[in-house]
Design an enzyme around this catalytic site. Structure first.
Site, PDB file in Angstrom:
ATOM      1  N   HIS A  46       0.707  -1.306  -0.056  1.00  0.00           N
ATOM      2  CA  HIS A  46       0.048  -0.055   0.234  1.00  0.00           C
ATOM      3  C   HIS A  46       0.903   1.259   0.055  1.00  0.00           C
ATOM      4  O   HIS A  46       1.825   1.200   0.313  1.00  0.00           O
ATOM      5  CB  HIS A  46      -1.123   0.009   1.277  1.00  0.00           C
ATOM      6  CG  HIS A  46      -2.199  -0.991   1.245  1.00  0.00           C
ATOM      7  ND1 HIS A  46      -3.234  -0.815   1.768  1.00  0.00           N
ATOM      8  CD2 HIS A  46      -2.074  -2.294   0.570  1.00  0.00           C
ATOM      9  CE1 HIS A  46      -4.122  -1.957   1.637  1.00  0.00           C
ATOM     10  NE2 HIS A  46      -3.298  -2.808   0.902  1.00  0.00           N
ATOM     11  N   GLU A  48       1.026   4.014   1.705  1.00  0.00           N
ATOM     12  CA  GLU A  48       1.109   4.541   2.995  1.00  0.00           C
ATOM     13  C   GLU A  48       2.236   3.605   3.685  1.00  0.00           C
ATOM     14  O   GLU A  48       3.263   4.281   4.190  1.00  0.00           O
ATOM     15  CB  GLU A  48       0.095   4.476   4.081  1.00  0.00           C
ATOM     16  CG  GLU A  48      -1.240   5.230   3.670  1.00  0.00           C
ATOM     17  CD  GLU A  48      -2.448   4.332   2.765  1.00  0.00           C
ATOM     18  OE1 GLU A  48      -1.968   3.636   1.823  1.00  0.00           O
ATOM     19  OE2 GLU A  48      -3.357   4.622   3.291  1.00  0.00           O
ATOM     20  N   CYS A  76      -6.393   1.979   5.506  1.00  0.00           N
ATOM     21  CA  CYS A  76      -7.102   0.731   5.694  1.00  0.00           C
ATOM     22  C   CYS A  76      -6.726   0.536   7.091  1.00  0.00           C
ATOM     23  O   CYS A  76      -5.833   1.278   7.737  1.00  0.00           O
ATOM     24  CB  CYS A  76      -6.766  -0.505   4.832  1.00  0.00           C
ATOM     25  SG  CYS A  76      -5.056  -0.588   4.686  1.00  0.00           S
ATOM     26  N   CYS A  79      -2.569  -0.069   7.279  1.00  0.00           N
ATOM     27  CA  CYS A  79      -2.044   1.093   7.215  1.00  0.00           C
ATOM     28  C   CYS A  79      -2.239   2.143   8.398  1.00  0.00           C
ATOM     29  O   CYS A  79      -1.237   2.799   8.683  1.00  0.00           O
ATOM     30  CB  CYS A  79      -2.440   1.947   5.985  1.00  0.00           C
ATOM     31  SG  CYS A  79      -2.018   1.149   4.483  1.00  0.00           S
TER      32      CYS A  79
END
Length: 143
Positions: A46, A48, A76, A79
């Site tokens: 991801h 992040e 999410c 993260c």
């Protein structure tokens, strides 16, 4: 947020879900990333997470307590956990993620009493951040 959107566009062009993130310290961008799960074949790919890892290397520290993370979509749970664990002080995001958002959409992870409090601001360039994700999935459905 405009820089995070540029990262999202890079992801879009690479066939990744177009989410972009940047980390800023003292007014300077120290890390930038976009989703790369398809490219690197890792669930943790991801934007992040990648940005946090880059910032850790730049600062030579796991602590990012004086940093701000800008991300195009609500983080999410994975993260959000990484944000808490890395001690990021501020998170600014564009659009909600109604399916897996961990700030206000599905769970409110940042509201729990952890050993670190995160300041969150949302709705920044919300329309643009939402549209790029919608456009991506429309394009994928046409394939």
């Amino acid at each position: 947020m405009k820089l995070a959107l540029e990262q999202a566009k890079k992801g879009f062009n690479e066939g990744e879900v177009p989410i972009g993130a940047i980390i800023v310290k003292d007014g300077k961008v120290i890390a930038e990333a976009h989703n790369s799960r398809e490219k690197i074949n890792l669930a943790t790919g991801h934007a992040e997470i990648i940005a946090i890892e880059k910032a850790n290397k730049v600062l030579k520290s796991w602590r990012l307590d004086s940093c701000t993370l800008y991300v195009t979509i609500e983080p999410c749970p994975m993260c959000a956990g990484a944000i808490i664990q890395s001690r990021i002080k501020n998170v600014v995001y564009g659009a909600k993620d109604k399916k897996s958002g961990a700030h206000e959409s599905v769970v409110k992870l940042f509201d729990h009493k952890f050993n670190h409090e995160v300041n969150v601001e949302n709705g920044i360039l919300e329309k643009e951040c939402s549209e790029i994700v919608s456009d991506f999935f429309k394009k994928m459905r046409l394939k």
